[in-house]
Design a protein around this motif. Structure first.
Motif, PDB file in Angstrom:
ATOM      1  N   PRO A  81       0.935  -1.394   0.106  1.00  0.00           N
ATOM      2  CA  PRO A  81       0.072  -0.068   0.104  1.00  0.00           C
ATOM      3  C   PRO A  81       0.847   1.217  -0.052  1.00  0.00           C
ATOM      4  CG  PRO A  81      -0.162  -1.143   2.089  1.00  0.00           C
ATOM      5  CD  PRO A  81       0.659  -2.061   1.215  1.00  0.00           C
ATOM      6  N   PHE A  82       1.963   1.134   0.459  1.00  0.00           N
ATOM      7  CA  PHE A  82       2.915   2.335   0.462  1.00  0.00           C
ATOM      8  C   PHE A  82       3.214   3.077  -0.980  1.00  0.00           C
ATOM      9  CE2 PHE A  82       7.190   4.053  -0.058  1.00  0.00           C
ATOM     10  CZ  PHE A  82       7.209   4.916   0.731  1.00  0.00           C
TER      11      PHE A  82
ATOM     12  N   TRP B  92      -0.439   8.454  -1.898  1.00  0.00           N
ATOM     13  CA  TRP B  92       0.417   9.553  -2.081  1.00  0.00           C
ATOM     14  C   TRP B  92       0.667  10.213  -0.891  1.00  0.00           C
ATOM     15  CZ3 TRP B  92       3.602  11.897  -5.177  1.00  0.00           C
ATOM     16  CH2 TRP B  92       3.386  13.405  -5.016  1.00  0.00           C
ATOM     17  N   SER B  93      -0.117  10.222  -0.070  1.00  0.00           N
ATOM     18  CA  SER B  93      -0.108  11.010   1.393  1.00  0.00           C
ATOM     19  C   SER B  93       1.137  10.291   1.990  1.00  0.00           C
ATOM     20  CB  SER B  93      -0.995  11.165   2.233  1.00  0.00           C
ATOM     21  OG  SER B  93      -1.536   9.819   2.550  1.00  0.00           O
TER      22      SER B  93
ATOM     23  N   ARG C 276       3.897   8.799   0.528  1.00  0.00           N
ATOM     24  CA  ARG C 276       5.006   8.836   0.068  1.00  0.00           C
ATOM     25  C   ARG C 276       5.365  10.404   0.286  1.00  0.00           C
ATOM     26  NH1 ARG C 276       3.204   7.956  -6.025  1.00  0.00           N
ATOM     27  NH2 ARG C 276       4.778   9.259  -6.267  1.00  0.00           N
ATOM     28  N   VAL C 277       4.630  11.433   0.303  1.00  0.00           N
ATOM     29  CA  VAL C 277       4.917  12.670   0.741  1.00  0.00           C
ATOM     30  C   VAL C 277       5.546  12.801   1.955  1.00  0.00           C
ATOM     31  CG1 VAL C 277       3.995  15.129   0.937  1.00  0.00           C
ATOM     32  CG2 VAL C 277       3.343  13.835  -0.991  1.00  0.00           C
ATOM     33  N   LEU C 278       4.700  12.218   3.058  1.00  0.00           N
ATOM     34  CA  LEU C 278       5.169  12.332   4.358  1.00  0.00           C
ATOM     35  C   LEU C 278       6.735  11.627   4.422  1.00  0.00           C
ATOM     36  CD1 LEU C 278       4.612  13.015   7.517  1.00  0.00           C
ATOM     37  CD2 LEU C 278       3.742  10.802   7.526  1.00  0.00           C
ATOM     38  N   SER C 279       6.771  10.300   3.897  1.00  0.00           N
ATOM     39  CA  SER C 279       8.205   9.658   4.333  1.00  0.00           C
ATOM     40  C   SER C 279       9.278  10.318   3.299  1.00  0.00           C
ATOM     41  CB  SER C 279       8.106   8.359   3.882  1.00  0.00           C
ATOM     42  OG  SER C 279       7.599   8.098   2.337  1.00  0.00           O
ATOM     43  N   GLY C 280       8.889  10.692   2.086  1.00  0.00           N
ATOM     44  CA  GLY C 280       9.785  11.200   1.297  1.00  0.00           C
ATOM     45  C   GLY C 280      10.264  12.887   1.835  1.00  0.00           C
ATOM     46  N   SER C 281       9.325  13.772   2.313  1.00  0.00           N
ATOM     47  CA  SER C 281      10.006  15.063   2.923  1.00  0.00           C
ATOM     48  C   SER C 281      10.483  14.642   4.236  1.00  0.00           C
ATOM     49  CB  SER C 281       8.556  15.742   3.062  1.00  0.00           C
ATOM     50  OG  SER C 281       7.651  15.019   3.759  1.00  0.00           O
ATOM     51  N   GLY C 282      10.000  13.645   4.883  1.00  0.00           N
ATOM     52  CA  GLY C 282      10.875  13.235   6.279  1.00  0.00           C
ATOM     53  C   GLY C 282      12.113  13.075   5.999  1.00  0.00           C
ATOM     54  N   LEU C 283      12.619  12.062   4.987  1.00  0.00           N
ATOM     55  CA  LEU C 283      13.986  11.640   4.549  1.00  0.00           C
ATOM     56  C   LEU C 283      14.681  12.623   4.022  1.00  0.00           C
ATOM     57  CD1 LEU C 283      13.167   8.252   2.930  1.00  0.00           C
ATOM     58  CD2 LEU C 283      14.599   8.679   4.905  1.00  0.00           C
ATOM     59  N   ILE C 284      14.081  13.884   3.273  1.00  0.00           N
ATOM     60  CA  ILE C 284      14.845  14.869   2.918  1.00  0.00           C
ATOM     61  C   ILE C 284      15.243  15.738   3.942  1.00  0.00           C
ATOM     62  CG2 ILE C 284      14.735  16.762   1.551  1.00  0.00           C
ATOM     63  CD1 ILE C 284      12.851  15.454  -0.717  1.00  0.00           C
ATOM     64  N   GLY C 285      14.387  15.981   4.948  1.00  0.00           N
ATOM     65  CA  GLY C 285      14.756  16.584   6.095  1.00  0.00           C
ATOM     66  C   GLY C 285      15.738  16.005   6.852  1.00  0.00           C
ATOM     67  N   ALA C 286      15.642  14.725   7.192  1.00  0.00           N
ATOM     68  CA  ALA C 286      16.781  14.148   7.926  1.00  0.00           C
ATOM     69  C   ALA C 286      17.992  14.073   7.371  1.00  0.00           C
ATOM     70  CB  ALA C 286      16.372  12.527   8.099  1.00  0.00           C
ATOM     71  N   GLY C 287      18.002  13.872   5.933  1.00  0.00           N
ATOM     72  CA  GLY C 287      19.196  14.238   5.209  1.00  0.00           C
ATOM     73  C   GLY C 287      19.972  15.362   5.140  1.00  0.00           C
ATOM     74  N   GLY C 288      19.170  16.495   5.257  1.00  0.00           N
ATOM     75  CA  GLY C 288      19.493  17.857   5.169  1.00  0.00           C
ATOM     76  C   GLY C 288      20.199  18.200   6.824  1.00  0.00           C
ATOM     77  N   TYR C 289      19.557  17.499   7.791  1.00  0.00           N
ATOM     78  CA  TYR C 289      20.012  17.784   9.218  1.00  0.00           C
ATOM     79  C   TYR C 289      21.143  17.133   9.243  1.00  0.00           C
ATOM     80  CZ  TYR C 289      20.459  17.442  14.246  1.00  0.00           C
ATOM     81  OH  TYR C 289      20.709  17.600  15.592  1.00  0.00           O
ATOM     82  N   VAL C 290      21.561  15.856   8.977  1.00  0.00           N
ATOM     83  CA  VAL C 290      22.668  15.262   9.005  1.00  0.00           C
ATOM     84  C   VAL C 290      23.853  16.072   8.199  1.00  0.00           C
ATOM     85  CG1 VAL C 290      24.168  13.094   8.160  1.00  0.00           C
ATOM     86  CG2 VAL C 290      21.813  12.809   9.255  1.00  0.00           C
TER      87      VAL C 290
END
Length: 111
Positions: free
Chosen positions: A42-43, A47-48, A50-64
């Motif tokens: 189902p992942f 769409w929601s 994907r948006v939540l996990s994708g933006s979370g990964l982008i934010g985590a990568g930016g923080y690291v």
């Protein structure tokens, strides 16, 4: 509205019909064909999610990446660990972009 965890736990009762209890199981036959086709998770269609996990990964990568970059701005020379941390942060952010843009791999289908 609530989750199953917030509701009291009750033991589940399983009722077996008398004819099913005495019936012998069917013999297992060896077949080379798969019984059912692989189903998408189902992942991949949500769409929601994907948006939540994708933006979370982008934010985590930016923080690291940002945490690894801080000592460089203070004038310290980069160590191999700092460079590895920056590469790891960029990799996490790229993973988030991939989840947002093409989670199923639709862009490159083989034959």
């Amino acid at each position: 509205m609530g989750s199953f965890l917030s509701q009291p736990s009750e033991p589940a009762k399983v009722v077996v019909p008398p004819e099913a209890a005495s019936a012998k199981p069917a013999p297992i036959t060896a077949s080379r064909e798969p019984t059912s086709p692989a189903q998408d998770s189902p992942f991949k269609s949500c769409w929601s999610c994907r948006v939540l996990s994708g933006s979370g990964l982008i934010g985590a990568g930016g923080y690291v990446y940002w945490v690894a970059r801080k000592p460089l701005k203070l004038g310290y020379s980069p160590s191999p660990g700092t460079i590895a941390q920056m590469v790891f942060g960029i990799s996490i952010a790229c993973w988030g972009v991939i989840i947002l843009s093409d989670p199923k791999g639709k862009a490159f289908r083989a034959g």
